[in-house]
Design an enzyme around this catalytic site. Sequence first.
Site, mmCIF file in Angstrom:
data_model
loop_
_atom_site.group_PDB
_atom_site.id
_atom_site.type_symbol
_atom_site.label_atom_id
_atom_site.label_comp_id
_atom_site.label_asym_id
_atom_site.label_seq_id
_atom_site.Cartn_x
_atom_site.Cartn_y
_atom_site.Cartn_z
ATOM 1 N N HIS A 20 0.796 -1.170 -0.001
ATOM 2 C CA HIS A 20 -0.037 -0.008 0.017
ATOM 3 C C HIS A 20 0.958 1.320 -0.198
ATOM 4 O O HIS A 20 0.771 2.234 -0.679
ATOM 5 C CB HIS A 20 -0.735 0.127 1.157
ATOM 6 C CG HIS A 20 -2.051 -0.948 1.184
ATOM 7 N ND1 HIS A 20 -2.227 -1.568 2.488
ATOM 8 C CD2 HIS A 20 -2.897 -1.283 0.359
ATOM 9 C CE1 HIS A 20 -3.255 -2.600 2.468
ATOM 10 N NE2 HIS A 20 -3.823 -2.426 0.954
ATOM 11 N N LYS A 44 -16.996 -6.786 6.669
ATOM 12 C CA LYS A 44 -15.576 -7.355 7.131
ATOM 13 C C LYS A 44 -15.471 -7.031 8.762
ATOM 14 O O LYS A 44 -15.988 -6.029 9.108
ATOM 15 C CB LYS A 44 -14.366 -6.833 6.333
ATOM 16 C CG LYS A 44 -14.422 -7.312 4.954
ATOM 17 C CD LYS A 44 -12.990 -6.557 4.634
ATOM 18 C CE LYS A 44 -12.655 -7.135 3.024
ATOM 19 N NZ LYS A 44 -11.497 -6.104 2.623
ATOM 20 N N ARG A 93 -2.450 -6.206 -7.831
ATOM 21 C CA ARG A 93 -1.437 -7.264 -7.972
ATOM 22 C C ARG A 93 -1.616 -8.338 -9.140
ATOM 23 O O ARG A 93 -2.758 -8.309 -9.400
ATOM 24 C CB ARG A 93 -1.444 -8.002 -6.646
ATOM 25 C CG ARG A 93 -1.111 -7.370 -5.433
ATOM 26 C CD ARG A 93 -1.204 -7.908 -4.329
ATOM 27 N NE ARG A 93 -2.836 -8.179 -4.054
ATOM 28 C CZ ARG A 93 -3.641 -8.477 -2.973
ATOM 29 N NH1 ARG A 93 -2.857 -9.125 -2.117
ATOM 30 N NH2 ARG A 93 -4.806 -8.861 -2.985
ATOM 31 N N SER A 131 -3.382 -7.798 3.216
ATOM 32 C CA SER A 131 -3.736 -7.760 4.500
ATOM 33 C C SER A 131 -4.200 -9.108 5.193
ATOM 34 O O SER A 131 -3.860 -9.272 6.214
ATOM 35 C CB SER A 131 -4.806 -6.622 4.746
ATOM 36 O OG SER A 131 -4.248 -5.357 4.119
#
Length: 165
Positions: A20, A44, A93, A131
């Site tokens: 990040h 979440k 990614r 994460s």
Amino acid sequence: MPHKSTAVYTGSFDPVTLGHLHIIQRASALFENLVVGIGINADKRPMFSIEKRVELVQKVTEPFENVRVEPFDGLAVDFVRQQKSSLMIRGIRPLTDTAGEFTMMMANRQLDDSIETVFLMADERFSHVSSSLLKQIAAVSDSDQRLAKFVPPPVLDALRQRMGE
């Protein structure tokens, strides 16, 4: 030479990783102003509170004078508009993020077709870091040296403290 505009990089940043931070560094060099929007995702269960995530991102972005950190609730496109921007930054990614990010971009376009999404490819050093992966490693690793390969020092301290609770 930075583009004379404001871009917005949104995410949950739970916690903020070196990947990040690398995207933030690169985006802050491309745009006059960068707002890092830390979202609240009702689906979440975050490791860190929204206040702690804001604090950690502020700490690690202190060297970047044109970066501001703000929490937000709701749609990312609405937050981008609130920041008087039409540019959304997304880190991507290879392989793992492409389909999901493309779907999100298309949905955002349906919600507000004036918002442009700019994808910045993760550096190969960080292309595997997420994460979620970091939380798994932190839960079983007792080595700060190992975790330091994934997170900035202030986050390492916060992770250790959180894992000790």
